[in-house]
Write an enzyme that holds these catalytic residues in place. Structure first.
Site, mmCIF file in Angstrom:
data_model
loop_
_atom_site.group_PDB
_atom_site.id
_atom_site.type_symbol
_atom_site.label_atom_id
_atom_site.label_comp_id
_atom_site.label_asym_id
_atom_site.label_seq_id
_atom_site.Cartn_x
_atom_site.Cartn_y
_atom_site.Cartn_z
ATOM 1 C CG ASP A 108 -1.889 -1.201 1.198
ATOM 2 O OD1 ASP A 108 -2.153 -1.753 0.118
ATOM 3 O OD2 ASP A 108 -2.340 -1.594 2.280
ATOM 4 C CD GLU A 109 3.940 2.864 2.681
ATOM 5 O OE1 GLU A 109 3.783 3.984 2.154
ATOM 6 O OE2 GLU A 109 3.969 2.684 3.918
#
Lengths: 277, 277, 277, 277
Positions: free
Chosen positions: D222-223
């Site tokens: 999720d980065e």
């Protein structure tokens, strides 16, 4: 264990909440959700209470009626899916959104049929095992066409008729026939851009925000009680076609949201406005 | 003709609305606005009722208390402006917004004083005939500084302390001293970007939306119950300074809106969350 | 080290970007930001380039002119604050927002004066050391009043006149006198609710979203080119006064944002629309 | 008459726009849309130009390359639909939205296949005449499963792999295999609520706004670089399931919008951020 919604609309007076809650208490019911609203200007009272428990609905309804003024409108509805019929023309985005929610089990409705004045959506609708009725408006009068449409609607059980981009103006007779049951999506932020091609109108006016509006249909074009609206930003780089493409996302979400509110009996109509509890 | 707000928080059980509304009915009051909420998971009941009429507040409160469980929290508050003290550092946008609302008569509060750890806002605040207290944090310990700040706060009547971009971390002791009374604005969409320079953090992460959050202050930095949040869109053309400048518009509106909710006794806190009725 | 904005509006043809960028390159300038837009339908080209470097502005302008069609509109503006005059009536929120930005140094403008047809804002404005001119409209004709207003405006240096809730309709003569310099905030999401009391109109129509619009003033009431718009959600619990109070937050932010765009020479007008680069 | 997009990413230096626009002018092309962006901090230059005309693409590309620094990344892409493969698990809303856009002809992509670790979407996908591959993750290692998935993907032509709520964490090896081609939708407003069940996390934190984020996938969960985000308001009446249901509307629109930007080659990635031209 029953689950019902008690829906009340009446002239405001002191003690209404007391009288209703007393009756619910006497029936030993659980209150899952309770909302009221008083319009002080119009002196109108609205109440929606979701109750659960072991009870006889008819008995509860009769007891509530006894407590309230004679002219109060009181309904007790269950949590079952409602039957709906969808009217469409050629566009797929709103219809498709409803069909997918239906397939997912996210729509509190049974889609009984899709009726269109064009045949182009037939194959698409039938993928979802929903009956499709093609009723061309060509070579017949509006009156005849609406007669056929209303005949087709009445073949199916329906508590609500959803106009999912049905691009035909409805006559007062037709509206009267299905009064209070016609839910429409208009592709503008009403009351801006009433009528035909609102995206072209929005483009010409140079607005920086466009929107969509879901409303109940009345005799006055695009003037019925508004249930839900939403908007998105646009800028000078948007042609009117780009506005339309972006706007269709708003249309389908607004229609689905408004329909969901209606299906859950959360929408009260009065004074050409809605109270949403 | 009195106007009061009845505020109730208690464990949920059957008949609560009935018991409260019965008492209100017996006192022959008008219900101007009534909202309830039940958190089924936590079994908690919340109610806020605005009543008007000719009545003795103490009598009403006692009668409601008699009807409800002993451990219910019941308050009866009037519609008067609340006294508040504002803490600020150097930024003017949130403070200025509050001062203008105050001047306009739009704030349901009396601003009793502004306290800052810098002197730069003094002239500005005094234009509005509000006392300004400058308490530098330089050359003294945090403990000493907070002692001076709390002393300054306590010179003024206050039901609420508004941190209008007060850029100092508060010690647990200070928070405890003013528990439940400290309203903060954080310049991010919490829980994203806790801590220092959230706009720089947002810029570095490349987000497409930034925001602001108003919350009550607890011992855990930026972790208190959230009252209001809002956001705006940004894009790759925004430097972090441009994000900050744009974000300050959101900060001031979110803080003013959250404060307005608190001043109208619309905010209940439990479980580190807020219920807004 | 100079910083200038090169602003070009002309009929579109091949090679425009090439010709402009060639000139900038020959002058050995840094391009800090460059934006273009072509309206294919209208065959119009717009360009805004921010350049820095050591150069003679007159020379750059002359060289660009030589490269472009004779009827191209070409401007070279510097980054200095612009002088503005504000017109207001009684409301404080938009005016106050501008005054605070001015005080903070966040407004790319020098507020030279505030002029009002009421005297109630005098004390407030003078707190900020800004000249205030009270010109009552009572007992004189619109023509006479506007003559006095325009006389007062002309006492002050001004590149722009900001109508910060100036609640008077302007005559064509007045508009002509200050053509292209009049920036207004209208308290609705135009083109919905043109004219008087748009919040009352919005309430009566039962909309679920309200907004504000900042636009240049033309002879047609509320029909000028739109620069910025924004909206917020409302629901059935909002009286029209509550809509107004909530809407004022939108008004002041929309006006400040639109003004900022104009002050940075980011707004091109054509065809009663704006291109924002 | 060809239509191509010229995409340039390079270190910034004076004269880049001049050199590119000169080349375009010499080829006698029409510029339909031109956007540039310079990141001053990183000294990076980005340009996207849509050109039409009669020209030999290879020749144009070679001529542009000759003008620009050797290490400039320069691409020339056509306007054709791109081939994509979709990965899903059980949820239908994002997948369904893409399938309907595909059916409508609104997606600038050819959906070549849908691959899932569950079999429940098979019937739904096949309605749309799209190949469906069921690859269970049960009783095999993550490594084996990903090997099968990547094998299945590689059976189909693909320029992009869309994770339409594919609820499996991807290993670094898998990510590396399809680097820069993996587009994900995460059901939170990142960086808030990374990881599992973000709606439950949002509910527990008591936020007043929830959102969704579409991003390219990198090794850090999720980065990756964010392409698009959007949000909606929630309040205390929302259970986490109600947040999820409301949030799914945001998810599907954000994913479709992000995908559209990528398909039109409007997204540049650098520094773990996106520039959208």
């Amino acid at each position: 264990m029953e689950k019902y919604r008690l829906l009340i609309e009446t002239n405001d007076e002191k003690g209404l909440v007391y009288k209703v809650s007393k009756t619910i208490f006497k029936h030993n019911l659980n209150v899952e959700r309770n909302s009221e609203y008083v319009d002080k200007e119009e002196n109108k009272f609205f109440m929606r209470t979701v109750v659960t428990g072991n009870f006889i609905p008819e008995k509860l309804l009769a007891d509530v009626k006894r407590e309230l003024p004679e002219d109060a409108e009181i309904k007790l509805t269950n949590d079952d899916n409602k039957d709906i019929v969808i009217l469409a023309t050629k566009e797929m985005h709103c219809l498709g959104d409803l069909l997918i929610r239906h397939t997912e089990g996210k729509l509190k409705a049974n889609i009984k049929a899709v009726i269109s004045n064009h045949n182009s959506l037939k194959e698409f609708v039938e993928k979802f095992d929903i009956p499709f009725e093609y009723i061309s408006h060509e070579n017949i009068s509006r009156e005849e066409h609406e007669k056929k449409i209303s005949h087709a609607i009445n073949k199916y059980s329906h508590e609500l008729i959803v106009l999912a981009k049905y691009m035909r103006i409805l006559s007062p007779n037709f509206v009267k026939l299905f009064e209070g049951k016609l839910l429409n999506i208009h592709h503008s932020f009403l009351p801006a851009f009433i009528g035909a091609n609102p995206y072209k109108q929005a483009y010409d006016r140079g607005v920086k925000i466009i929107g969509a509006t879901s409303h109940f249909v009345t005799n006055d074009l695009d003037e019925g009680p508004i249930i839900a609206q939403d908007v998105i930003r646009v800028d000078h780089t948007y042609s009117w076609q780009a506005m339309r493409d972006a706007g269709q996302n708003v249309e389908k979400i607004v229609l689905s949201n408004a329909l969901d509110l209606v299906l859950r009996d959360r929408v009260f109509i009065y004074n050409n406005k809605t109270v949403i509890l």
